[in-house]
Design a protein around this motif. Sequence first.
Motif, PDB file in Angstrom:
ATOM      1  N   GLU A   1     -62.258   9.704 -41.256  1.00 46.06           N
ATOM      2  CA  GLU A   1     -61.481  10.046 -40.055  1.00 46.06           C
ATOM      3  C   GLU A   1     -61.602  11.552 -39.852  1.00 46.06           C
ATOM      4  OE1 GLU A   1     -57.022   9.250 -38.174  1.00 46.06           O
ATOM      5  OE2 GLU A   1     -57.586   8.413 -40.119  1.00 46.06           O
ATOM      6  N   VAL A   2     -62.184  11.965 -38.724  1.00 45.85           N
ATOM      7  CA  VAL A   2     -62.623  13.357 -38.595  1.00 45.85           C
ATOM      8  C   VAL A   2     -61.785  14.213 -37.650  1.00 45.85           C
ATOM      9  CG1 VAL A   2     -65.004  12.913 -39.263  1.00 45.85           C
ATOM     10  CG2 VAL A   2     -64.340  12.663 -36.857  1.00 45.85           C
ATOM     11  N   THR A   3     -60.996  13.611 -36.777  1.00 45.76           N
ATOM     12  CA  THR A   3     -60.225  14.413 -35.816  1.00 45.76           C
ATOM     13  C   THR A   3     -59.231  13.515 -35.099  1.00 45.76           C
ATOM     14  OG1 THR A   3     -60.437  16.087 -34.052  1.00 45.76           O
ATOM     15  CG2 THR A   3     -61.805  14.105 -33.848  1.00 45.76           C
ATOM     16  N   GLY A   4     -58.542  14.087 -34.127  1.00 49.58           N
ATOM     17  CA  GLY A   4     -57.626  13.340 -33.286  1.00 49.58           C
ATOM     18  C   GLY A   4     -57.783  13.765 -31.839  1.00 49.58           C
ATOM     19  N   PHE A   5     -57.768  12.807 -30.936  1.00 46.75           N
ATOM     20  CA  PHE A   5     -57.869  13.110 -29.509  1.00 46.75           C
ATOM     21  C   PHE A   5     -56.455  13.099 -28.930  1.00 46.75           C
ATOM     22  CE2 PHE A   5     -62.148  12.131 -30.596  1.00 46.75           C
ATOM     23  CZ  PHE A   5     -62.911  12.933 -29.751  1.00 46.75           C
ATOM     24  N   VAL A   6     -55.763  14.201 -29.184  1.00 42.86           N
ATOM     25  CA  VAL A   6     -54.373  14.375 -28.779  1.00 42.86           C
ATOM     26  C   VAL A   6     -54.270  15.642 -27.937  1.00 42.86           C
ATOM     27  CG1 VAL A   6     -53.532  13.200 -30.845  1.00 42.86           C
ATOM     28  CG2 VAL A   6     -53.819  15.671 -30.875  1.00 42.86           C
ATOM     29  N   HIS A   7     -53.106  15.836 -27.307  1.00 41.36           N
ATOM     30  CA  HIS A   7     -52.927  17.034 -26.494  1.00 41.36           C
ATOM     31  C   HIS A   7     -52.939  18.262 -27.409  1.00 41.36           C
ATOM     32  CE1 HIS A   7     -51.370  19.886 -23.597  1.00 41.36           C
ATOM     33  NE2 HIS A   7     -51.489  18.954 -22.650  1.00 41.36           N
ATOM     34  N   PRO A   8     -53.710  19.291 -27.039  1.00 41.51           N
ATOM     35  CA  PRO A   8     -53.819  20.472 -27.914  1.00 41.51           C
ATOM     36  C   PRO A   8     -52.502  21.198 -28.155  1.00 41.51           C
ATOM     37  CG  PRO A   8     -54.853  20.863 -25.773  1.00 41.51           C
ATOM     38  CD  PRO A   8     -54.586  19.405 -25.861  1.00 41.51           C
ATOM     39  N   LYS A   9     -51.529  21.039 -27.250  1.00 36.24           N
ATOM     40  CA  LYS A   9     -50.236  21.681 -27.472  1.00 36.24           C
ATOM     41  C   LYS A   9     -49.448  20.981 -28.578  1.00 36.24           C
ATOM     42  CE  LYS A   9     -49.571  23.680 -22.852  1.00 36.24           C
ATOM     43  NZ  LYS A   9     -48.717  23.703 -21.634  1.00 36.24           N
ATOM     44  N   VAL A  10     -49.740  19.694 -28.798  1.00 31.78           N
ATOM     45  CA  VAL A  10     -49.041  18.941 -29.832  1.00 31.78           C
ATOM     46  C   VAL A  10     -49.635  19.262 -31.203  1.00 31.78           C
ATOM     47  CG1 VAL A  10     -48.419  16.630 -30.656  1.00 31.78           C
ATOM     48  CG2 VAL A  10     -48.464  17.112 -28.198  1.00 31.78           C
ATOM     49  N   ILE A  11     -50.954  19.191 -31.312  1.00 37.93           N
ATOM     50  CA  ILE A  11     -51.643  19.526 -32.573  1.00 37.93           C
ATOM     51  C   ILE A  11     -52.847  20.403 -32.235  1.00 37.93           C
ATOM     52  CG2 ILE A  11     -52.726  18.645 -34.687  1.00 37.93           C
ATOM     53  CD1 ILE A  11     -51.184  16.078 -34.355  1.00 37.93           C
ATOM     54  N   PRO A  12     -52.656  21.724 -32.250  1.00 39.37           N
ATOM     55  CA  PRO A  12     -53.742  22.649 -31.889  1.00 39.37           C
ATOM     56  C   PRO A  12     -54.975  22.528 -32.779  1.00 39.37           C
ATOM     57  CG  PRO A  12     -51.615  23.773 -31.910  1.00 39.37           C
ATOM     58  CD  PRO A  12     -51.386  22.429 -32.507  1.00 39.37           C
TER      59      PRO A  12
ATOM     60  N   PRO B   1     -73.387  14.980 -38.508  1.00 36.25           N
ATOM     61  CA  PRO B   1     -74.652  14.272 -38.770  1.00 36.25           C
ATOM     62  C   PRO B   1     -74.415  12.770 -38.777  1.00 36.25           C
ATOM     63  CG  PRO B   1     -73.743  15.142 -40.818  1.00 36.25           C
ATOM     64  CD  PRO B   1     -72.847  15.638 -39.717  1.00 36.25           C
ATOM     65  N   ARG B   2     -75.211  12.046 -38.023  1.00 31.87           N
ATOM     66  CA  ARG B   2     -75.072  10.590 -37.977  1.00 31.87           C
ATOM     67  C   ARG B   2     -75.904   9.975 -39.090  1.00 31.87           C
ATOM     68  NH1 ARG B   2     -70.843   8.485 -34.947  1.00 31.87           N
ATOM     69  NH2 ARG B   2     -70.349  10.056 -33.375  1.00 31.87           N
ATOM     70  N   ARG B   3     -75.223   9.229 -39.955  1.00 37.73           N
ATOM     71  CA  ARG B   3     -75.893   8.643 -41.109  1.00 37.73           C
ATOM     72  C   ARG B   3     -75.715   7.127 -41.083  1.00 37.73           C
ATOM     73  NH1 ARG B   3     -74.680  12.666 -46.178  1.00 37.73           N
ATOM     74  NH2 ARG B   3     -74.393  14.589 -44.989  1.00 37.73           N
ATOM     75  N   PRO B   4     -76.737   6.391 -41.460  1.00 37.15           N
ATOM     76  CA  PRO B   4     -76.616   4.933 -41.495  1.00 37.15           C
ATOM     77  C   PRO B   4     -75.466   4.510 -42.417  1.00 37.15           C
ATOM     78  CG  PRO B   4     -78.909   5.595 -41.763  1.00 37.15           C
ATOM     79  CD  PRO B   4     -78.090   6.845 -41.842  1.00 37.15           C
ATOM     80  N   GLY B   5     -74.618   3.626 -41.906  1.00 38.34           N
ATOM     81  CA  GLY B   5     -73.537   3.089 -42.716  1.00 38.34           C
ATOM     82  C   GLY B   5     -72.263   3.900 -42.724  1.00 38.34           C
ATOM     83  N   VAL B   6     -72.276   5.103 -42.143  1.00 36.35           N
ATOM     84  CA  VAL B   6     -71.074   5.938 -42.111  1.00 36.35           C
ATOM     85  C   VAL B   6     -70.405   5.793 -40.750  1.00 36.35           C
ATOM     86  CG1 VAL B   6     -70.143   8.283 -42.248  1.00 36.35           C
ATOM     87  CG2 VAL B   6     -72.023   7.591 -43.754  1.00 36.35           C
ATOM     88  N   ARG B   7     -69.130   5.430 -40.764  1.00 39.99           N
ATOM     89  CA  ARG B   7     -68.369   5.281 -39.540  1.00 39.99           C
ATOM     90  C   ARG B   7     -67.374   6.430 -39.427  1.00 39.99           C
ATOM     91  NH1 ARG B   7     -69.099   0.441 -37.095  1.00 39.99           N
ATOM     92  NH2 ARG B   7     -67.283   0.837 -35.767  1.00 39.99           N
ATOM     93  N   TYR B   8     -67.393   7.102 -38.281  1.00 35.98           N
ATOM     94  CA  TYR B   8     -66.474   8.197 -38.027  1.00 35.98           C
ATOM     95  C   TYR B   8     -65.324   7.689 -37.166  1.00 35.98           C
ATOM     96  CZ  TYR B   8     -70.132  11.316 -39.734  1.00 35.98           C
ATOM     97  OH  TYR B   8     -71.079  11.954 -40.511  1.00 35.98           O
ATOM     98  N   ALA B   9     -64.106   8.017 -37.585  1.00 38.43           N
ATOM     99  CA  ALA B   9     -62.902   7.575 -36.876  1.00 38.43           C
ATOM    100  C   ALA B   9     -62.163   8.776 -36.304  1.00 38.43           C
ATOM    101  CB  ALA B   9     -61.986   6.809 -37.822  1.00 38.43           C
ATOM    102  N   ALA B  10     -61.343   8.515 -35.302  1.00 38.08           N
ATOM    103  CA  ALA B  10     -60.463   9.541 -34.731  1.00 38.08           C
ATOM    104  C   ALA B  10     -59.168   8.881 -34.298  1.00 38.08           C
ATOM    105  CB  ALA B  10     -61.129  10.236 -33.546  1.00 38.08           C
ATOM    106  N   PHE B  11     -58.082   9.605 -34.474  1.00 41.39           N
ATOM    107  CA  PHE B  11     -56.782   9.106 -34.027  1.00 41.39           C
ATOM    108  C   PHE B  11     -56.682   9.210 -32.515  1.00 41.39           C
ATOM    109  CE2 PHE B  11     -52.329  10.050 -32.876  1.00 41.39           C
ATOM    110  CZ  PHE B  11     -51.763   8.837 -33.246  1.00 41.39           C
ATOM    111  N   VAL B  12     -56.226   8.139 -31.873  1.00 39.13           N
ATOM    112  CA  VAL B  12     -56.021   8.132 -30.421  1.00 39.13           C
ATOM    113  C   VAL B  12     -54.640   7.550 -30.136  1.00 39.13           C
ATOM    114  CG1 VAL B  12     -58.466   8.034 -29.820  1.00 39.13           C
ATOM    115  CG2 VAL B  12     -57.232   5.916 -30.167  1.00 39.13           C
TER     116      VAL B  12
END
Length: 311
Positions: free
Chosen positions: A45-56, A69-80
């Motif tokens: 889990e690499v980041t969050g797509f939230v309002h920048p004022k809430v979590i800068p 870097p995109r690697r086979p078998g690696v899934r990147y997640a983000a909080f939404v």
Amino acid sequence: MEPKRVTMSEVSLRDGLQIEPSFLPTDAKVALAGALADAGLSRIEVTGFVHPKVIPQFTDAEAVLAALPRRPGVRYAAFVPNARGAERAVAAGVDDLKCGIAVSDSFNSLNIRMSTEQGMRALDEIARVAAGTASRIAGVVATAFGCPYEGPVDPARVDRLFAQLLELGAPVIYLADTTGMANPAAVRRLVEHLRGRWPGARIGLHLHNTRGLGIANALAGLEVGVTDFEASVGGLGGCPFAPRAVGNVCTEDLVHMLHEMGIETGLDLDALLAAAGMAQEMVGRTLPGMVLKAGKASERHAVGTAAVKLD
């Protein structure tokens, strides 16, 4: 009986960094993500797509995803938290949309500015955004074991959220001890309850070490067959909306325990320790992870190297 193998999901770059007071450079975040992938982690889990004022800390969400870097078998997640966040995440190429709705209305109002009912409607909207794209929903039931504002939570509310995430197609649903209210008995009880209602569901645990029970709670989960765990390298983290929060359960400490128990993770513990050292350097302070300090139990030392002097 404990499982023979578990899958780890790494949350240091999102849950770990969200409480950090100083903005950390994008290239440092990308480098840590690369080190974690080098250690064998396939869910990061690499980041969050939230309002920048809430979590800068997450103002660079798109830049982080673009540089990974995109690697086979690696899934990147983000909080939404909502449809707008999901739209940004899908456009950025996120694999897993982490949707964390709390059982507690009080916690939701602080964390995502919604009630639980509003959050459940937002989940449906996120699912509509994800439909037909390469992104999928990964579910989190937050404050599943209690809330510092409301106390014990109603199990029926946990059931409702869990059922909704199942219906939306989440392949794994993590029960989150968001504010460190869980204990081993409570972990066993809730997992067994949900298994009784939904025998085929894949239940994971997202644990914090707020009161020093993170590893104990993980062990309780193992004892009832949980095979999916979320943790944070170095023990980074702490929810900004939880009073006196400390870090998440530490990835390398949990992996060290699993390996000592003969449970496979597919991870390179030495590479994890190197990533923990990198995280520690990034934030500029000593992190709470114990194996980083004490070393692995398998290490051997020359007699007389102990620093303790007995009078």
